[in-house]
Design a protein around this motif. Structure first.
Motif, short mmCIF file in Angstrom:
data_model
loop_
_atom_site.label_atom_id
_atom_site.label_comp_id
_atom_site.label_asym_id
_atom_site.label_seq_id
_atom_site.Cartn_x
_atom_site.Cartn_y
_atom_site.Cartn_z
N GLU A 53 0.85 -1.19 0.00
CA GLU A 53 0.00 0.00 0.00
C GLU A 53 0.89 1.25 0.00
OE1 GLU A 53 -3.40 0.22 -0.07
OE2 GLU A 53 -3.39 -1.94 -0.38
N PRO A 54 0.46 2.30 -0.68
CA PRO A 54 1.25 3.54 -0.68
C PRO A 54 1.29 4.16 0.72
CG PRO A 54 -0.80 3.83 -1.90
CD PRO A 54 -0.73 2.39 -1.48
N VAL A 77 3.56 7.26 7.18
CA VAL A 77 2.43 6.60 7.82
C VAL A 77 1.56 6.01 6.72
CG1 VAL A 77 2.38 8.06 9.90
CG2 VAL A 77 1.12 8.78 7.88
N ASP A 78 0.79 4.99 7.08
CA ASP A 78 -0.11 4.37 6.10
C ASP A 78 -1.14 5.37 5.60
OD1 ASP A 78 1.18 1.91 6.28
OD2 ASP A 78 -0.11 1.24 7.92
N GLU A 79 -1.70 6.14 6.53
CA GLU A 79 -2.72 7.13 6.20
C GLU A 79 -2.54 8.33 7.11
OE1 GLU A 79 -7.60 7.49 6.16
OE2 GLU A 79 -6.67 5.62 6.77
N LEU A 80 -2.65 9.53 6.54
CA LEU A 80 -2.49 10.74 7.33
C LEU A 80 -3.76 11.00 8.13
CD1 LEU A 80 -0.92 13.23 8.19
CD2 LEU A 80 -1.77 14.38 6.14
N THR A 81 -3.69 10.71 9.44
CA THR A 81 -4.78 10.98 10.37
C THR A 81 -4.17 11.65 11.60
OG1 THR A 81 -4.58 8.88 11.54
CG2 THR A 81 -6.06 8.92 9.61
N ALA A 82 -5.02 12.25 12.40
CA ALA A 82 -4.53 12.88 13.63
C ALA A 82 -3.91 11.82 14.55
CB ALA A 82 -5.67 13.60 14.35
N GLN A 83 -4.52 10.64 14.62
CA GLN A 83 -3.97 9.59 15.49
C GLN A 83 -2.62 9.08 14.97
OE1 GLN A 83 -5.33 8.60 18.62
NE2 GLN A 83 -3.26 7.80 18.75
#
Length: 177
Positions: A53-54, A77-83
């Motif tokens: 996964e990108p 990170v796998d996905e840019l989230t606040a957590q």
């Protein structure tokens, strides 16, 4: 004179084209085994895995070694989230293990981050921590400013008290605080 110049330009053109023409690779007639190129181990030898996964590239700010400013690190990170940003701030020692994002909203370039807890430290340590959180969130989410809440209340410690109109903004002088 014109004929001489034209001949000279023509000769230079022929020489430049001849120099750019690829030449065939000569193989040794005595070699019985095929030649194997040595691997350099660099990026050119790597083949991307199509199943991976990108990743999102992020900036994370954390205290430098002598606690006089911040260092900026590039991470993924796998996905840019606040957590995911909070998890990286935990990994870099800015926040304590177990810190969770209770809520994160953005509107008109202003972010509101509500954390479950924020470590307490001396005044200079708090300034470094707050600047690291502010820079990490404002840069990655492209915010103008960030409101920091802890359990739904304005950030408050024994040294620094935030009111309703206090925000964290990107600090360009983060290397020396």
């Amino acid at each position: 004179m014109k004929k001489f110049i034209m001949c000279f330009v023509g000769a230079m053109l022929v020489l430049s084209l001849a120099a750019c023409t690829p030449t065939p690779v000569k193989q040794s007639e005595s070699a019985t085994e095929p030649m194997v190129e040595a691997s350099t181990g660099g990026a050119s030898d790597k083949v991307p895995d199509p199943n991976v996964e990108p990743m999102e590239i992020i900036s994370v700010y954390s205290s430098n070694e002598d606690a006089t400013g911040l260092n900026q690190a590039m991470d993924a990170v796998d996905e840019l989230t606040a957590q995911s940003l909070v998890d990286k701030l935990i990994e870099y020692g800015v926040l304590e293990e177990g810190t969770e994002v209770l809520e994160f909203d953005t509107k008109d370039g202003i972010g509101t981050l509500d954390l479950s807890k924020v470590p307490s430290s001396g005044t200079s340590g708090e300034l470094l921590m707050l600047t690291a959180i502010g820079n990490t969130f404002t840069e990655n989410f492209e915010l103008d400013k960030l409101k920091l809440l802890v359990d739904g209340k304005n950030y408050s410690s024994g040294h620094i008290e935030h009111g309703d109109n206090d925000y964290l903004e990107y600090n360009r002088d983060y290397k020396k605080l």
